[in-house]
Every structure is written in structure tokens, then in C-alpha cells.
Enzyme design. Structure first.
Site, PDB file in Angstrom:
ATOM      1  N   ASP A   1       0.928  -1.052   0.086  1.00 52.46           N
ATOM      2  CA  ASP A   1      -0.055  -0.070   0.084  1.00 52.46           C
ATOM      3  C   ASP A   1       0.731   1.128  -0.131  1.00 52.46           C
ATOM      4  O   ASP A   1       1.562   1.319   0.730  1.00 52.46           O
ATOM      5  CB  ASP A   1      -0.852  -0.055   1.437  1.00 52.46           C
ATOM      6  CG  ASP A   1      -2.161   0.635   1.240  1.00 52.46           C
ATOM      7  OD1 ASP A   1      -2.256   1.593   0.396  1.00 52.46           O
ATOM      8  OD2 ASP A   1      -3.117  -0.228   1.565  1.00 52.46           O
TER       9      ASP A   1
ATOM     10  N   ASP B   1      -2.958   4.663  -2.620  1.00 49.15           N
ATOM     11  CA  ASP B   1      -3.901   5.234  -1.772  1.00 49.15           C
ATOM     12  C   ASP B   1      -4.425   6.493  -2.583  1.00 49.15           C
ATOM     13  O   ASP B   1      -3.655   7.323  -2.918  1.00 49.15           O
ATOM     14  CB  ASP B   1      -3.537   5.374  -0.457  1.00 49.15           C
ATOM     15  CG  ASP B   1      -4.582   5.686   0.426  1.00 49.15           C
ATOM     16  OD1 ASP B   1      -5.363   4.984   0.618  1.00 49.15           O
ATOM     17  OD2 ASP B   1      -4.410   6.677   0.989  1.00 49.15           O
TER      18      ASP B   1
ATOM     19  N   GLU C   1      -6.396   3.674  -5.782  1.00 49.93           N
ATOM     20  CA  GLU C   1      -7.645   3.584  -4.963  1.00 49.93           C
ATOM     21  C   GLU C   1      -8.246   4.978  -5.669  1.00 49.93           C
ATOM     22  O   GLU C   1      -7.478   5.957  -5.252  1.00 49.93           O
ATOM     23  CB  GLU C   1      -7.276   3.568  -3.651  1.00 49.93           C
ATOM     24  CG  GLU C   1      -8.732   3.813  -2.837  1.00 49.93           C
ATOM     25  CD  GLU C   1      -8.827   4.259  -1.537  1.00 49.93           C
ATOM     26  OE1 GLU C   1      -9.506   4.029  -0.778  1.00 49.93           O
ATOM     27  OE2 GLU C   1      -7.888   5.211  -1.376  1.00 49.93           O
TER      28      GLU C   1
ATOM     29  N   HIS D   1     -10.889  -2.820   3.835  1.00 52.60           N
ATOM     30  CA  HIS D   1     -10.752  -2.192   5.356  1.00 52.60           C
ATOM     31  C   HIS D   1     -11.424  -1.051   5.632  1.00 52.60           C
ATOM     32  O   HIS D   1     -11.475  -0.655   7.013  1.00 52.60           O
ATOM     33  CB  HIS D   1      -9.358  -2.208   5.680  1.00 52.60           C
ATOM     34  CG  HIS D   1      -8.794  -1.136   4.907  1.00 52.60           C
ATOM     35  ND1 HIS D   1      -8.738  -1.277   3.425  1.00 52.60           N
ATOM     36  CD2 HIS D   1      -8.318   0.201   5.157  1.00 52.60           C
ATOM     37  CE1 HIS D   1      -8.120   0.033   2.968  1.00 52.60           C
ATOM     38  NE2 HIS D   1      -7.904   0.865   4.045  1.00 52.60           N
ATOM     39  N   ASP D   2     -12.079  -0.293   4.528  1.00 53.48           N
ATOM     40  CA  ASP D   2     -12.899   0.724   4.878  1.00 53.48           C
ATOM     41  C   ASP D   2     -14.459   0.351   4.767  1.00 53.48           C
ATOM     42  O   ASP D   2     -15.083   1.587   5.126  1.00 53.48           O
ATOM     43  CB  ASP D   2     -12.572   1.584   3.693  1.00 53.48           C
ATOM     44  CG  ASP D   2     -11.071   2.226   3.793  1.00 53.48           C
ATOM     45  OD1 ASP D   2     -10.624   2.488   4.938  1.00 53.48           O
ATOM     46  OD2 ASP D   2     -10.603   2.803   3.004  1.00 53.48           O
TER      47      ASP D   2
HETATM   48  O1  TEU Z   1      -9.340   5.624   1.897  1.00 56.30           O
HETATM   49  C1  TEU Z   1      -9.641   6.558   1.109  1.00 56.30           C
HETATM   50  C2  TEU Z   1     -11.269   7.205   1.266  1.00 56.30           C
HETATM   51  O2  TEU Z   1     -11.551   7.994   0.677  1.00 56.30           O
HETATM   52  C3  TEU Z   1     -12.060   5.921   2.046  1.00 56.30           C
HETATM   53  O3  TEU Z   1     -12.377   4.971   1.509  1.00 56.30           O
HETATM   54  C4  TEU Z   1     -12.466   6.749   3.268  1.00 56.30           C
HETATM   55  O4  TEU Z   1     -11.856   5.827   4.262  1.00 56.30           O
HETATM   56  C5  TEU Z   1     -13.665   6.576   3.284  1.00 56.30           C
HETATM   57  O5  TEU Z   1     -14.673   6.929   2.207  1.00 56.30           O
HETATM   58  C6  TEU Z   1     -14.243   7.148   4.654  1.00 56.30           C
HETATM   59  O6  TEU Z   1     -15.525   7.422   4.459  1.00 56.30           O
HETATM   60  C7  TEU Z   1      -7.929   5.328   1.922  1.00 56.30           C
HETATM   61  C8  TEU Z   1      -7.680   4.296   2.981  1.00 56.30           C
HETATM   62  O7  TEU Z   1      -8.016   3.154   2.349  1.00 56.30           O
HETATM   63  C9  TEU Z   1      -8.358   4.657   4.152  1.00 56.30           C
HETATM   64  O8  TEU Z   1      -8.075   3.556   5.109  1.00 56.30           O
HETATM   65  C10 TEU Z   1      -7.297   5.934   4.878  1.00 56.30           C
HETATM   66  O9  TEU Z   1      -8.184   6.250   6.046  1.00 56.30           O
HETATM   67  C11 TEU Z   1      -7.298   7.052   3.541  1.00 56.30           C
HETATM   68  O10 TEU Z   1      -7.372   6.443   2.450  1.00 56.30           O
HETATM   69  C12 TEU Z   1      -6.459   8.122   4.112  1.00 56.30           C
HETATM   70  O11 TEU Z   1      -5.054   7.601   3.804  1.00 56.30           O
END
Ligand code: TEU
Ligand code: CA
Length: 542
Positions: A95, A190, A242, A316-317
Site C-alpha cells: 500500500d 492510496d 484507489e 478495510h474501509d
Molecule cells: O481511503 C480513502 C477514502 O476516501 C475512503 O475509502 C475513506 O476511508 C472512506 O470513504 C471514509 O468514509 C484510503 C484508505 O483506504 C483509508 O483507510 C485511509 O483512511 C484513507 O485513504 C487516508 O489515507
């Protein structure tokens, strides 16, 4: 194209397996489970960040890009993991969080101390804009005791980097090359579609300011440069961007092979169909027609324009898909298989989030103090401040919190689900005595269904390479599509509800064979009666 028949397995290292009993999962835990992953048949493991970090956002706030956080293990253990995974034919995907760093990172600290060179690594302005942070509140924070503000699109401890500065890009490319030289075979980038910001930043009260920094044309230039300077020299490397609030149009550009940007993209539109008025922190049933429309438009347009999607229901989100889309009380097993088939037979690269292959569900926590994620804690305060009762706010957090998927992997029915001998950093889900790997391997059949789906992708080019056509577009219960290449056609029908449904089968498919089904269906005629959450794929050779 080397990635089209591959399947990726996502591991949240903090919650996979804790081998030294400190309550936190570790690299050694991942190494020990390589045989389990090899048996499942996955080609690559994407690991969430394990770099040194104050853990304000669970490792997405990085303070050192090229080291291993001691709580997860050592660099030597990481190297061993890469090598051993390779002996199983499994690649490691890392990541890369290149949009922002932790404010504890050396660069930010030097900038704070007044070093002009490092101040230009960040986005500093005299006047903040009205943009909203993705974790709540304004996206700007006072820069030390100066008169300036720094931009943070996420938590205020995650400072956005200034990609306009060539020196910043050079440093970040070195980071990617550092890991590439360790034998890493994949990169998950990310929030990569928000790295490109304009010189002059504008207020925009619409949609929290997203249009001012999302999918800017210059982002495509940056990605081409990143590709040239790093992973582009190794054809076997897989990259996935992402993409936050992106568009199909841009995702085609990010992934068309000749543009040399990325192999594939994650988008999240299909996981916002249970948001009321587009707002995450609400609770409502999912809108099936909207979900279908999104799956069809992304599937078809990416197919017609040689783009490539990463396919997923969980990460994980996200809360577990089983709790969102399936009547999990009554049809957990059927639903798990149906959701799996709907993406594993689809056009794109399937991702399995740890525990999905045994049908894991949300933890069903009873109290607010079980939750730890900064995003949901902020959201709770916000809901409460805006007039919701404690109970109402808790119900919403319970359905939407990212902690839902971050609970420890359920290995067996012993204390802490076999994850650790110590109390884990985040409590184990309630269901672990019923839902765990040991029990699933002994008597369940979700895991074996996943194995079969992974094997089918490798066996049939129509699944890995075929194009995508929507089918039964008006049906209010069934999501169906047709895949086709020069060798065959496959029709896939998925019943998204706990009620039966009769659908018609196109004439040509009536002479086809059932490729896979979660109800052992074998006979075909002009119509088929789909059972609750039934999935059925019919293969027709050419
Ligand atoms: O996530 C980006 C992001 O915008 C999301 O999926 C967010 O966590 C969600 O929309 C909130 O509602 C990435 C990572 O996957 C996430 O875990 C991190 O917190 C984020 O970037 C910041 O680095
Ligand atoms: Ca540990």
C-alpha cells in the site's frame, strides 16, 4: 496482459494473526498462513500499511516510508515473507500512501522548524479554502505558530504533499523503487486521484470542494511519470489505484494499457447505494436498481473502452457486504456465494478481503467504546451535535464504521478467535464461535466455492478476458451479465433477494452447461426458477 487471470487477497496486518501475543497482528503471522492462502489459490497479497506510524489513521499516517514498524516485525521478516510467498507463486502488493504523510514525518517536522525546502513539500496557504476534510471538519489546519495553514484532505495529522514540486515527486518515486527492489510485485496506490492540486486553490461549497482536487488532468501526467520512473520497467508488476469519487471517463484513462498509467482501479460508487442522499453516516436499505445500474455502466463502458476494474465487495474501509446486501440471518451462506460469483465471473480483477472466504460478518458490538476508528468517532460526535440521540447515533456508527471489517480474523473458536492469546487491539466479533476458518474448512462450503471460482478464472479465457454485456436490465431482483470472447460465452445470473424469481434464458444458452451454481442446479430450459440468493453461470463453447 499478465494480470487478467489473477486474484488478489487483502490482508489487514493488524488483524490477521498475532504471533508474539501483543494483541496486534504481525508479518510473521502472515508468513505462517501462506499455506492457507496458497491453498485458496490467490496470486497476490495486498497488505495495508505496516510502516512506522503514529497510527492516528491505522497506518495511513506514515512517518517513515521505507521501514517496518516494530509492532509488525522487522525488515528481515518482510524480506523473508516476500521470498517465501514467491515459493508459493504469491506476489506481495504494498500500500503506497503518496498523497499525504503523518505530521510526525521528518519532512513535516523540518518544514515546521522553518526549513523553506521542506515547506515546499506541503500545501501551505495564507487563507484556507472552504473544503471539507474526508474525516469531518475543515480541511485546513494552522501550520505551527505561523500565519499559514496546511491542507489535510484526511485527518489533521495527515498533511497533503505538494506534487507540483518535482523534488517531492522524486522522493516518492524513490520510495516506490525502494520496495520494488525488495521484490514487491504489486502496488496499491492510496487515494491517488487526488494528488494533483492547482496552484491557485478555489473555494467551492458544492460537494465539500471535491471538484477542486479530484481527477485533475495533471494527475494523469503524474501517474505517467510515476509509471516511467518506477514500476513501468517491470511488466509483471500489478498496480491498482484507489480512486475517491471518480468517474468512468477518468478510470478509462487511468487504465487504458497504451496510456501507461495503472493496471486497474478501485471505485466506490457501488458501495454508496445504501447512503441516504449520498451521505455515509445514515442508515437505510440498499437501492438494488442503483447498484445494478452502476455495475452495468462500469462493466460495459470499461469493457468497450479497454479499461480495467478492480472488483470487490469488501475492504478495510467498508462494513461487511453480507450485512449490507444479504438477509444474513437467514441466507448467509447462499448470499456469500452469490456475491462471490457476481464478481469473480465478472470482467476485472477480483479482490477478496480477509475473512470474506469464510463468510465473516460485522462484529455486532454492543457499546460505543468498542469502536476506535477516528472517522467513526468524529462521525458520532457530529451526529450527536446535530441532534441525534446517543442511541440513534450509535446505530448509524454500528452499521457504517470501518472497524466492522477491521476486527481480528476468525481462525477458530478458542479465546480471541485464535487471533492472539492477549486481548486484541480491537475486540473480536461476536460470531467467532460459529464463523471461523477451522469450522469452515471442516464442514462449510463457502471457502470451497471461492476456490472453485478462482480456478475457473484460470481455466477459462472467457472469464479472465471476455467482454461484458448487461442482461435482464429491467429485472428488479436479478443482476445478470454475459461474458464473451473468441472461445465461448458465459451467462451469469444472480438473485439479490431472499425470494424466488423466474427469469428467461436466451435461446442459445439452453444447450449450454452449468459452470457453477450455489444450488447444484444442472438442468436448463427456457426459463429458470432462481431460489433465494441463487447464482448460476451457464457456459456455451463456440
Ligand atoms: O481511503 C480513502 C477514502 O476516501 C475512503 O475509502 C475513506 O476511508 C472512506 O470513504 C471514509 O468514509 C484510503 C484508505 O483506504 C483509508 O483507510 C485511509 O483512511 C484513507 O485513504 C487516508 O489515507
Ligand atoms: Ca504481534
Amino acid at each position: 496482459m499478465t494480470f487478467k487471470d489473477k486474484v488478489v487477497y487483502q490482508i489487514y496486518p493488524k488483524s490477521f494473526l498475532d504471533t508474539n501475543n501483543d494483541g496486534v497482528g504481525d508479518l510473521e503471522g502472515i508468513r505462517q498462513k501462506l499455506p492457507y492462502l496458497a491453498d485458496l489459490g490467490v496470486d497476490m497479497i495486498w497488505m495495508n500499511p505496516f510502516y512506522p506510524s503514529p497510527q492516528k489513521d491505522n497506518g495511513y499516517d506514515i512517518s517513515d516510508y521505507t521501514a517496518v514498524d516494530a509492532r509488525f516485525g522487522t525488515m528481515a521478516e518482510f524480506e523473508k515473507l516476500v521470498q517465501e510467498a514467491q515459493t508459493y507463486g504469491i506476489g506481495i502488493m504494498l500500500d503506497m500512501v503518496l498523497n499525504h504523510v503523518s505530521i510526525e514525518h521528518e519532512w513535516f517536522q523540518k518544514a515546521l522548524a522553518g526549513d523553506k525546502k521542506y515547506q515546499d513539500y506541503f500545501i501551505l496557504r495564507d487563507e484556507p479554502t472552504d473544503w471539507v476534510s474526508k474525516f469531518g471538519g475543515n480541511a485546513w489546519e494552522k501550520f505551527g505558530d505561523t500565519d499559514k495553514y496546511y491542507l489535510h484532505l484526511f485527518d489533521k495529522t495527515q498533511a497533503d504533499l505538494n506534487w507540483r514540486n518535482p523534488q517531492v515527486r522524486k522522493e516518492l518515486f524513490e520510495v516506490v523503487n525502494f520496495w520494488k527492489n525488495k521484490g514487491v510485485k504489486g502496488f496499491r496506490l492510496d487515494v491517488i486521484n487526488v494528488i494533483g492540486k492547482d496552484e491557485i486553490l478555489q473555494n467551492n461549497s458544492e460537494n465539500e470542494g471535491k471538484a477542486e482536487y479530484t481527477d485533475k488532468p495533471i494527475t494523469h501526467d503524474y501517474l505517467q511519470e510515476l509509471n516511467r520512473q518506477t514500476f513501468g520497467s517491470d511488466e509483471s508488476i500489478i498496480t491498482v489505484g484507489e480512486m475517491s469519487s471518480t468517474s468512468i471517463e477518468n478510470c478509462i484513462l487511468y487504465t487504458q494499457p497504451e496510456r501507461k498509467e495503472l493496471s486497474m482501479v478501485f471505485n466506490f460508487h457501488h458501495l454508496k447505494v445504501d447512503y441516504e442522499d449520498g451521505q455515509k453516516w445514515t442508515k437505510t436499505d440498499f437501492d438494488f436498481m442503483k447498484l445494478k445500474e452502476l455495475l452495468h455502466s462500469w462493466g460495459k463502458e470499461m469493457s468497450d473502452n479497454s479499461g480495467w476494474n478492480a472488483l470487490f465487495w469488501n475492504n478495510h474501509d467498508q462494513p461487511r457486504a453480507l450485512n449490507r446486501f444479504i438477509d444474513v440471518e437467514n441466507y448467509r451462506v447462499e448470499g456469500a456465494k452469490m456475491l462471490a460469483a457476481a464478481i469473480h465471473l465478472n470482467r476485472g480483477t477480483p479482490y477478496i478481503y480477509m475473512g470474506e472466504e469464510i463468510g465473516m460478518i460485522d462484529p455486532d458490538f454492543a457499546r460505543m467504546d468498542n469502536y476506535v476508528d477516528v472517522e467513526c468517532l468524529n462521525a458520532f460526535d457530529n451526529l450527536f451535535a446535530n441532534g441525534k440521540s446517543h442511541e440513534e447515533a450509535f446505530e448509524i456508527v454500528k452499521t457504517k464504521s470501518r472497524d466492522n471489517s477491521r476486527v481480528p480474523m476468525q481462525w477458530d473458536d478458542s479465546t480471541n478467535a485464535g487471533f492472539s492469546q492477549t486481548a486484541p487491539w480491537l475486540s473480536v466479533g461476536k460470531s467467532y464461535k460459529e464463523i471461523n476458518v477451522k469450522k469452515e474448512l471442516a464442514q462449510g462450503d463457502i471457502h470451497s466455492f471461492y476456490k472453485k471460482l478462482i480456478a475457473l478464472r484460470k481455466q477459462y479465457s472467457v472469464i479472465s478476458e471476455g467482454d461484458y454485456q448487461p442482461y435482464l436490465e429491467a429485472d428488479e431482483q436479478v443482476y445478470a451479465y454475459i461474458r464473451e470472447d473468441s472461445t465461448a460465452k458465459v451467462l451469469v445470473v444472480n438473485n439479490f433477494y431472499g425470494k424466488e424469481r423466474t427469469v428467461s434464458i436466451p435461446k442459445e444458452f439452453r444447450t449450454g452447461n452449468v459452470l457453477i451454481s450455489n444450488y447444484n442446479k444442472k438442468e436448463l430450459s427456457s426459463t429458470v426458477d432462481l431460489a433465494p440468493y441463487e447464482t448460476l453461470a451457464i457456459y456455451l463453447g463456440k
